[in-house]
Design a protein around this motif. Structure first.
Motif, PDB file in Angstrom:
ATOM      1  N   ALA A 166      23.075 -63.970  34.757  1.00  0.00           N
ATOM      2  CA  ALA A 166      23.513 -62.972  33.778  1.00  0.00           C
ATOM      3  C   ALA A 166      24.262 -63.628  32.627  1.00  0.00           C
ATOM      4  CB  ALA A 166      24.396 -61.924  34.446  1.00  0.00           C
ATOM      5  N   ALA A 167      24.811 -64.814  32.882  1.00  0.00           N
ATOM      6  CA  ALA A 167      25.588 -65.508  31.856  1.00  0.00           C
ATOM      7  C   ALA A 167      24.871 -66.742  31.316  1.00  0.00           C
ATOM      8  CB  ALA A 167      26.948 -65.933  32.419  1.00  0.00           C
ATOM      9  N   VAL A 168      24.027 -67.357  32.143  1.00  0.00           N
ATOM     10  CA  VAL A 168      23.329 -68.580  31.750  1.00  0.00           C
ATOM     11  C   VAL A 168      21.837 -68.402  31.976  1.00  0.00           C
ATOM     12  CG1 VAL A 168      23.088 -71.051  32.121  1.00  0.00           C
ATOM     13  CG2 VAL A 168      25.331 -69.977  32.394  1.00  0.00           C
ATOM     14  N   PRO A 169      21.028 -68.354  30.934  1.00  0.00           N
ATOM     15  CA  PRO A 169      19.588 -68.155  31.101  1.00  0.00           C
ATOM     16  C   PRO A 169      18.946 -69.263  31.941  1.00  0.00           C
ATOM     17  CG  PRO A 169      20.221 -67.834  28.817  1.00  0.00           C
ATOM     18  CD  PRO A 169      21.411 -68.428  29.512  1.00  0.00           C
ATOM     19  N   VAL A 170      17.977 -68.865  32.750  1.00  0.00           N
ATOM     20  CA  VAL A 170      17.219 -69.805  33.571  1.00  0.00           C
ATOM     21  C   VAL A 170      15.740 -69.562  33.297  1.00  0.00           C
ATOM     22  CG1 VAL A 170      16.665 -70.559  35.914  1.00  0.00           C
ATOM     23  CG2 VAL A 170      19.000 -69.823  35.364  1.00  0.00           C
ATOM     24  N   LYS A 171      14.987 -70.617  33.067  1.00  0.00           N
ATOM     25  CA  LYS A 171      13.578 -70.483  32.730  1.00  0.00           C
ATOM     26  C   LYS A 171      12.813 -69.708  33.799  1.00  0.00           C
ATOM     27  CE  LYS A 171      13.149 -74.797  30.080  1.00  0.00           C
ATOM     28  NZ  LYS A 171      12.508 -76.134  30.033  1.00  0.00           N
ATOM     29  N   GLY A 172      12.023 -68.751  33.333  1.00  0.00           N
ATOM     30  CA  GLY A 172      11.096 -68.074  34.224  1.00  0.00           C
ATOM     31  C   GLY A 172      11.604 -66.830  34.903  1.00  0.00           C
ATOM     32  N   ILE A 173      12.913 -66.586  34.846  1.00  0.00           N
ATOM     33  CA  ILE A 173      13.445 -65.399  35.522  1.00  0.00           C
ATOM     34  C   ILE A 173      14.177 -64.498  34.528  1.00  0.00           C
ATOM     35  CG2 ILE A 173      13.565 -66.475  37.799  1.00  0.00           C
ATOM     36  CD1 ILE A 173      16.589 -66.801  37.349  1.00  0.00           C
ATOM     37  N   GLY A 174      13.613 -64.396  33.329  1.00  0.00           N
ATOM     38  CA  GLY A 174      14.265 -63.609  32.284  1.00  0.00           C
ATOM     39  C   GLY A 174      14.452 -62.152  32.637  1.00  0.00           C
ATOM     40  N   ALA A 175      13.435 -61.520  33.220  1.00  0.00           N
ATOM     41  CA  ALA A 175      13.542 -60.105  33.578  1.00  0.00           C
ATOM     42  C   ALA A 175      14.635 -59.893  34.617  1.00  0.00           C
ATOM     43  CB  ALA A 175      12.198 -59.599  34.102  1.00  0.00           C
ATOM     44  N   TYR A 176      14.703 -60.787  35.589  1.00  0.00           N
ATOM     45  CA  TYR A 176      15.745 -60.728  36.620  1.00  0.00           C
ATOM     46  C   TYR A 176      17.125 -60.874  35.979  1.00  0.00           C
ATOM     47  CZ  TYR A 176      18.539 -62.362  40.629  1.00  0.00           C
ATOM     48  OH  TYR A 176      19.506 -62.525  41.592  1.00  0.00           O
ATOM     49  N   ALA A 177      17.264 -61.848  35.068  1.00  0.00           N
ATOM     50  CA  ALA A 177      18.544 -62.084  34.408  1.00  0.00           C
ATOM     51  C   ALA A 177      18.994 -60.874  33.598  1.00  0.00           C
ATOM     52  CB  ALA A 177      18.452 -63.323  33.516  1.00  0.00           C
ATOM     53  N   VAL A 178      18.042 -60.239  32.923  1.00  0.00           N
ATOM     54  CA  VAL A 178      18.369 -59.038  32.146  1.00  0.00           C
ATOM     55  C   VAL A 178      18.905 -57.938  33.064  1.00  0.00           C
ATOM     56  CG1 VAL A 178      17.382 -57.153  30.783  1.00  0.00           C
ATOM     57  CG2 VAL A 178      16.795 -59.520  30.249  1.00  0.00           C
ATOM     58  N   SER A 179      18.255 -57.753  34.209  1.00  0.00           N
ATOM     59  CA  SER A 179      18.688 -56.702  35.138  1.00  0.00           C
ATOM     60  C   SER A 179      20.089 -56.980  35.670  1.00  0.00           C
ATOM     61  CB  SER A 179      17.697 -56.577  36.299  1.00  0.00           C
ATOM     62  OG  SER A 179      17.778 -57.683  37.190  1.00  0.00           O
ATOM     63  N   LYS A 180      20.393 -58.250  35.932  1.00  0.00           N
ATOM     64  CA  LYS A 180      21.690 -58.607  36.481  1.00  0.00           C
ATOM     65  C   LYS A 180      22.787 -58.567  35.419  1.00  0.00           C
ATOM     66  CE  LYS A 180      20.519 -59.285  40.774  1.00  0.00           C
ATOM     67  NZ  LYS A 180      21.076 -58.449  41.880  1.00  0.00           N
ATOM     68  N   THR A 181      22.403 -58.800  34.159  1.00  0.00           N
ATOM     69  CA  THR A 181      23.358 -58.648  33.058  1.00  0.00           C
ATOM     70  C   THR A 181      23.729 -57.176  32.893  1.00  0.00           C
ATOM     71  OG1 THR A 181      22.384 -60.543  31.930  1.00  0.00           O
ATOM     72  CG2 THR A 181      23.759 -59.084  30.612  1.00  0.00           C
ATOM     73  N   ALA A 182      22.728 -56.315  32.936  1.00  0.00           N
ATOM     74  CA  ALA A 182      22.974 -54.877  32.829  1.00  0.00           C
ATOM     75  C   ALA A 182      23.813 -54.373  33.997  1.00  0.00           C
ATOM     76  CB  ALA A 182      21.645 -54.125  32.767  1.00  0.00           C
ATOM     77  N   LEU A 183      23.655 -54.988  35.157  1.00  0.00           N
ATOM     78  CA  LEU A 183      24.429 -54.587  36.330  1.00  0.00           C
ATOM     79  C   LEU A 183      25.918 -54.846  36.118  1.00  0.00           C
ATOM     80  CD1 LEU A 183      24.276 -53.452  39.204  1.00  0.00           C
ATOM     81  CD2 LEU A 183      23.932 -55.787  40.031  1.00  0.00           C
ATOM     82  N   ILE A 184      26.246 -55.891  35.390  1.00  0.00           N
ATOM     83  CA  ILE A 184      27.654 -56.151  35.070  1.00  0.00           C
ATOM     84  C   ILE A 184      28.216 -55.049  34.169  1.00  0.00           C
ATOM     85  CG2 ILE A 184      29.198 -57.702  33.793  1.00  0.00           C
ATOM     86  CD1 ILE A 184      27.617 -60.040  34.925  1.00  0.00           C
ATOM     87  N   GLN A 185      27.414 -54.586  33.217  1.00  0.00           N
ATOM     88  CA  GLN A 185      27.866 -53.489  32.366  1.00  0.00           C
ATOM     89  C   GLN A 185      27.983 -52.196  33.159  1.00  0.00           C
ATOM     90  OE1 GLN A 185      29.045 -53.732  29.274  1.00  0.00           O
ATOM     91  NE2 GLN A 185      29.613 -51.579  29.457  1.00  0.00           N
ATOM     92  N   LEU A 186      27.062 -51.966  34.107  1.00  0.00           N
ATOM     93  CA  LEU A 186      27.182 -50.798  34.986  1.00  0.00           C
ATOM     94  C   LEU A 186      28.487 -50.871  35.773  1.00  0.00           C
ATOM     95  CD1 LEU A 186      25.928 -48.231  36.281  1.00  0.00           C
ATOM     96  CD2 LEU A 186      24.905 -49.741  37.998  1.00  0.00           C
ATOM     97  N   THR A 187      28.823 -52.069  36.233  1.00  0.00           N
ATOM     98  CA  THR A 187      30.077 -52.278  36.962  1.00  0.00           C
ATOM     99  C   THR A 187      31.274 -51.841  36.116  1.00  0.00           C
ATOM    100  OG1 THR A 187      29.145 -54.151  38.197  1.00  0.00           O
ATOM    101  CG2 THR A 187      31.550 -54.028  38.034  1.00  0.00           C
ATOM    102  N   LYS A 188      31.306 -52.272  34.864  1.00  0.00           N
ATOM    103  CA  LYS A 188      32.422 -51.923  33.978  1.00  0.00           C
ATOM    104  C   LYS A 188      32.461 -50.423  33.697  1.00  0.00           C
ATOM    105  CE  LYS A 188      32.416 -56.396  31.561  1.00  0.00           C
ATOM    106  NZ  LYS A 188      32.230 -57.069  30.262  1.00  0.00           N
ATOM    107  N   THR A 189      31.289 -49.836  33.500  1.00  0.00           N
ATOM    108  CA  THR A 189      31.222 -48.408  33.175  1.00  0.00           C
ATOM    109  C   THR A 189      31.704 -47.553  34.332  1.00  0.00           C
ATOM    110  OG1 THR A 189      29.371 -48.778  31.665  1.00  0.00           O
ATOM    111  CG2 THR A 189      29.678 -46.542  32.473  1.00  0.00           C
TER     112      THR A 189
END
Length: 255
Positions: free
Chosen positions: A150-173
């Protein structure tokens, strides 16, 4: 005093995705601390296996089949937990998928949507399903399992990273909206762990060479290394901590 702060004896904890990977480690850790554990996933037989292991060690556990993408299934999980244990004290939104590796330009919309449905919408549905009970009793703990990607992009798992980044915002909300009900919502963001690591990676050597190069501790993590933060966020020791994300990734995201 320390033992009292971290005491989970008699608490009821739901672990989604508890039948495999780090979810098994989490379920067993809670049971070892005296908590009642609900092991929930789409594979009921695997849930039962974990429950048997917990019970062999003297713990109390309940297997529940869960379709993480279904509001009805999430609510059924909450209701069955209340019927069996009488309370829901902690929800760990651990269920997640990363079913393929692909650059974003070739990622199919259907694959992107599936990952979002499970990793993000699923966590929302399960949180919403337990919220009525937690709000009515005036307390509760929700722990979302994000990822250091969610904080450091990794090749090939962009969709997964996006979902986990959004999960952090869900946590805050959720932390912001439900704080008035004494419900704390936090996240743990693991790096690559030894349980179910990168199952879909074709070139394992090259993939991990890049990961380890970016990790100050120079190794992947052990699932057991998540337990300390997990027990902190599930217990009264974290009573004034909410909206936070703890990165357990050997320093990869922040060094």
């Amino acid at each position: 005093m320390l033992a009292e702060l971290f005491n989970l004896e008699g608490k009821t904890v739901i672990v989604t995705g508890g039948s495999r990977g780090i979810g098994v480690t989490m379920a067993k850790a809670f049971a070892n601390e005296g908590a009642n554990v609900v092991v929930a996933s789409r594979n009921l037989d695997k849930c039962k296996e974990v429950v048997e292991q917990v019970e062999e060690q003297g713990g109390k556990a309940l297997p529940i089949e869960l379709d993480i993408r279904s509001e009805e299934s999430a609510r059924s999980m909450a209701n069955k937990t209340l019927e069996h244990f009488g309370s829901i004290d902690v929800l760990v939104n651990n269920a997640g998928i990363s079913p393929f590796m692909a650059p974003m330009e070739t990622t199919k919309p259907s694959g992107f949507e599936k990952i979002i449905d499970v990793n993000l919408t699923g966590a929302f549905l399960c949180s919403q399903a337990v919220s009525e009970h937690m709000i009515s009793k005036g307390n509760g703990k929700i722990i979302n399992i994000s990822s250091s990607s969610a904080a450091v992009p990794v090749k090939g798992i962009g969709a997964y990273a996006v979902s986990k980044t959004a999960l952090i915002q869900l946590t805050k909300t959720l932390a912001y909206e439900w704080g008035k009900h004494n419900i704390t919502v936090n996240a743990i963001a693991p790096g690559f762990m030894d349980a179910g690591v990168a199952e879909n990676v074709q070139d394992q050597d090259q993939f991990f060479e890049e990961i380890l190069y970016r990790t100050p501790l120079g190794r992947t993590g052990k699932a057991t290394e998540l337990v300390g933060a997990l027990l902190l966020l599930a217990s009264d020791a974290s009573s004034y901590i909410t909206g936070q994300t703890i990165f357990i990734d050997g320093g990869a995201a922040n060094c």
